[in-house]
Design a protein around this motif. Structure first.
Motif, PDB file in Angstrom:
ATOM      1  N   ALA A 126       0.824  -1.207   0.000  1.00 43.24           N
ATOM      2  CA  ALA A 126       0.000   0.000   0.000  1.00 43.24           C
ATOM      3  C   ALA A 126       0.861   1.263   0.000  1.00 43.24           C
ATOM      4  N   ALA A 127       1.966   1.237   0.751  1.00 47.17           N
ATOM      5  CA  ALA A 127       2.857   2.395   0.799  1.00 47.17           C
ATOM      6  C   ALA A 127       3.546   2.619  -0.540  1.00 47.17           C
ATOM      7  N   HIS A 128       3.920   1.527  -1.196  1.00 50.20           N
ATOM      8  CA  HIS A 128       4.631   1.628  -2.481  1.00 50.20           C
ATOM      9  C   HIS A 128       3.753   2.264  -3.551  1.00 50.20           C
ATOM     10  N   PHE A 129       2.498   1.842  -3.632  1.00 55.88           N
ATOM     11  CA  PHE A 129       1.603   2.333  -4.681  1.00 55.88           C
ATOM     12  C   PHE A 129       0.686   3.469  -4.219  1.00 55.88           C
ATOM     13  N   GLY A 130       0.669   3.714  -2.913  1.00 55.32           N
ATOM     14  CA  GLY A 130      -0.144   4.807  -2.395  1.00 55.32           C
ATOM     15  C   GLY A 130      -1.582   4.444  -2.100  1.00 55.32           C
ATOM     16  N   ARG A 131      -1.974   3.201  -2.365  1.00 58.83           N
ATOM     17  CA  ARG A 131      -3.334   2.754  -2.123  1.00 58.83           C
ATOM     18  C   ARG A 131      -3.397   1.252  -2.348  1.00 58.83           C
ATOM     19  N   LEU A 132      -4.586   0.700  -2.097  1.00 70.42           N
ATOM     20  CA  LEU A 132      -4.814  -0.726  -2.345  1.00 70.42           C
ATOM     21  C   LEU A 132      -6.291  -0.884  -2.697  1.00 70.42           C
ATOM     22  N   ASP A 133      -6.564  -1.506  -3.847  1.00 70.06           N
ATOM     23  CA  ASP A 133      -7.943  -1.669  -4.302  1.00 70.06           C
ATOM     24  C   ASP A 133      -8.437  -3.105  -4.241  1.00 70.06           C
ATOM     25  N   VAL A 134      -7.538  -4.059  -4.448  1.00 67.75           N
ATOM     26  CA  VAL A 134      -7.939  -5.461  -4.579  1.00 67.75           C
ATOM     27  C   VAL A 134      -6.954  -6.363  -3.849  1.00 67.75           C
ATOM     28  N   LEU A 135      -7.485  -7.353  -3.133  1.00 65.88           N
ATOM     29  CA  LEU A 135      -6.676  -8.421  -2.549  1.00 65.88           C
ATOM     30  C   LEU A 135      -7.152  -9.745  -3.124  1.00 65.88           C
ATOM     31  N   ILE A 136      -6.242 -10.496  -3.729  1.00 65.00           N
ATOM     32  CA  ILE A 136      -6.561 -11.816  -4.269  1.00 65.00           C
ATOM     33  C   ILE A 136      -5.751 -12.838  -3.496  1.00 65.00           C
ATOM     34  N   ASN A 137      -6.446 -13.659  -2.718  1.00 66.06           N
ATOM     35  CA  ASN A 137      -5.784 -14.642  -1.852  1.00 66.06           C
ATOM     36  C   ASN A 137      -5.653 -15.988  -2.574  1.00 66.06           C
ATOM     37  N   ILE A 138      -4.465 -16.235  -3.119  1.00 65.53           N
ATOM     38  CA  ILE A 138      -4.196 -17.486  -3.819  1.00 65.53           C
ATOM     39  C   ILE A 138      -3.280 -18.398  -3.017  1.00 65.53           C
ATOM     40  N   ALA A 139      -2.486 -17.845  -2.121  1.00 61.01           N
ATOM     41  CA  ALA A 139      -1.544 -18.647  -1.333  1.00 61.01           C
ATOM     42  C   ALA A 139      -2.272 -19.796  -0.642  1.00 61.01           C
ATOM     43  N   GLY A 140      -1.662 -20.971  -0.683  1.00 60.91           N
ATOM     44  CA  GLY A 140      -2.288 -22.133  -0.056  1.00 60.91           C
ATOM     45  C   GLY A 140      -1.496 -23.397  -0.315  1.00 60.91           C
ATOM     46  N   GLY A 141      -2.085 -24.515   0.026  1.00 62.34           N
ATOM     47  CA  GLY A 141      -1.402 -25.786  -0.153  1.00 62.34           C
ATOM     48  C   GLY A 141      -2.391 -26.919  -0.302  1.00 62.34           C
ATOM     49  N   PHE A 142      -1.884 -28.096  -0.663  1.00 68.25           N
ATOM     50  CA  PHE A 142      -2.722 -29.273  -0.876  1.00 68.25           C
ATOM     51  C   PHE A 142      -2.055 -30.496  -0.262  1.00 68.25           C
ATOM     52  N   ALA A 143      -2.860 -31.369   0.304  1.00 66.35           N
ATOM     53  CA  ALA A 143      -2.379 -32.659   0.809  1.00 66.35           C
ATOM     54  C   ALA A 143      -3.453 -33.692   0.569  1.00 66.35           C
ATOM     55  N   PHE A 144      -3.042 -34.864   0.115  1.00 67.76           N
ATOM     56  CA  PHE A 144      -3.960 -35.986  -0.100  1.00 67.76           C
ATOM     57  C   PHE A 144      -3.645 -37.017   0.967  1.00 67.76           C
ATOM     58  N   GLU A 145      -4.586 -37.206   1.904  1.00 70.40           N
ATOM     59  CA  GLU A 145      -4.299 -38.070   3.053  1.00 70.40           C
ATOM     60  C   GLU A 145      -5.618 -38.535   3.669  1.00 70.40           C
ATOM     61  N   THR A 146      -5.709 -39.824   3.956  1.00 73.90           N
ATOM     62  CA  THR A 146      -6.940 -40.331   4.566  1.00 73.90           C
ATOM     63  C   THR A 146      -7.027 -39.889   6.020  1.00 73.90           C
ATOM     64  N   VAL A 147      -8.239 -39.846   6.514  1.00 79.45           N
ATOM     65  CA  VAL A 147      -8.461 -39.431   7.901  1.00 79.45           C
ATOM     66  C   VAL A 147      -7.906 -40.468   8.868  1.00 79.45           C
ATOM     67  N   ALA A 148      -8.214 -41.742   8.640  1.00 79.38           N
ATOM     68  CA  ALA A 148      -7.845 -42.795   9.587  1.00 79.38           C
ATOM     69  C   ALA A 148      -6.350 -43.041   9.647  1.00 79.38           C
ATOM     70  N   GLU A 149      -5.690 -42.954   8.490  1.00 78.20           N
ATOM     71  CA  GLU A 149      -4.277 -43.307   8.441  1.00 78.20           C
ATOM     72  C   GLU A 149      -3.354 -42.094   8.372  1.00 78.20           C
ATOM     73  N   GLY A 150      -3.912 -40.909   8.285  1.00 77.70           N
ATOM     74  CA  GLY A 150      -3.105 -39.710   8.136  1.00 77.70           C
ATOM     75  C   GLY A 150      -2.577 -39.167   9.456  1.00 77.70           C
ATOM     76  N   ASP A 151      -1.855 -38.069   9.321  1.00 75.17           N
ATOM     77  CA  ASP A 151      -1.238 -37.401  10.469  1.00 75.17           C
ATOM     78  C   ASP A 151      -2.097 -36.194  10.866  1.00 75.17           C
ATOM     79  N   PRO A 152      -2.492 -36.082  12.130  1.00 73.69           N
ATOM     80  CA  PRO A 152      -3.279 -34.915  12.553  1.00 73.69           C
ATOM     81  C   PRO A 152      -2.600 -33.584  12.243  1.00 73.69           C
ATOM     82  N   ARG A 153      -1.268 -33.608  12.158  1.00 75.56           N
ATOM     83  CA  ARG A 153      -0.553 -32.368  11.858  1.00 75.56           C
ATOM     84  C   ARG A 153      -0.855 -31.866  10.445  1.00 75.56           C
ATOM     85  N   THR A 154      -1.272 -32.777   9.559  1.00 77.79           N
ATOM     86  CA  THR A 154      -1.648 -32.361   8.214  1.00 77.79           C
ATOM     87  C   THR A 154      -2.851 -31.431   8.253  1.00 77.79           C
TER      88      THR A 154
END
Length: 226
Positions: free
Chosen positions: A68-96
């Motif tokens: 915002a400081a660099h451009f002097g304003r902010l009009d739009v936020l697009i939240n794309i950051a994220g991750g994916f994991a394929f893991e079953t509930v019974a056999e997976g890790d709760p930390r996932t």
């Protein structure tokens, strides 16, 4: 989009790069935020902030404020950051489950909370999140990921209700995105049925534009041909 200042989280990923390029093509000024090191030199219409952990409240706020400081304003936020994991509930890790929640929900929450004061001052503020079709009904192995994306859906709806009349908040719900990584993990799939990054970017940027001023709280499926 001409002249608008757009912040994109996860800007160095397969989808983030396409959204950033399309926004620039449409005349926007773009600030990219990513956990990876910065790869793009600063220009009059482009700023990239690398090495940012958006799961950390202080780092998220510092990055958003810097944009915002660099451009002097902010009009739009697009939240794309994220991750994916394929893991079953019974056999997976709760930390996932904790990791998926941090990567998919907390990144969007921290960036949104940091951006709200700037977006409210814009007069045409927009937040666009990335949910998932797979979160509408979770399949086998999709528990941690689907639960976290379902939380993104609820975050979108809650913010839309809280910010109604000041900032629009919507989410796109893609099916499988046609990326190199997805092709490698599902080599026998029919890639022609998947949604391309460009197709998804077009919908995201519509929701970010003035044309979508009457749309808020929407969870918009972008399912390609699946």
């Amino acid at each position: 989009m001409d002249g608008k200042v757009v912040v994109i989280t996860g800007a160095l990923g397969a989808l983030g790069k396409v959204v950033a390029d399309q926004a620039l093509t449409r005349g926007a000024r773009v600030a990219g935020i990513d956990h990876a090191p910065s790869q793009v030199p600063t220009a009059s219409n482009r700023l990239e902030l690398g090495g940012v952990d958006l799961t950390d409240v202080a780092q998220a706020m510092a990055a958003i404020d810097a944009a915002a400081a660099h451009f002097g304003r902010l009009d739009v936020l697009i939240n794309i950051a994220g991750g994916f994991a394929f893991e079953t509930v019974a056999e997976g890790d709760p930390r996932t489950w904790q990791r998926m929640y941090a990567l998919n929900v907390m990144t969007a929450l921290n960036a949104s909370r940091s951006a709200i004061p700037h977006l409210a001052a814009s007069g045409a503020g927009r937040i666009v999140n990335v949910g998932a079709m797979g979160a509408l009904q979770a399949g086998s192995g999709m528990g941690p990921y689907a639960a976290s994306k379902a939380a993104v859906h609820r975050l979108t709806e809650a913010l839309a209700a809280e910010l109604k009349g000041r900032i629009t908040v919507n989410a796109v719900l893609p099916s499988i995105i046609d990326t190199t990584a997805n092709r490698a993990s599902m080599p026998n799939a029919d890639f022609a049925k998947w949604v391309t990054p460009k197709e998804l970017a077009d919908v995201i940027l519509f929701l970010a534009s003035d044309a979508a001023s009457a749309v808020t709280g929407a969870l918009l499926p972008v399912s390609g041909r699946v």
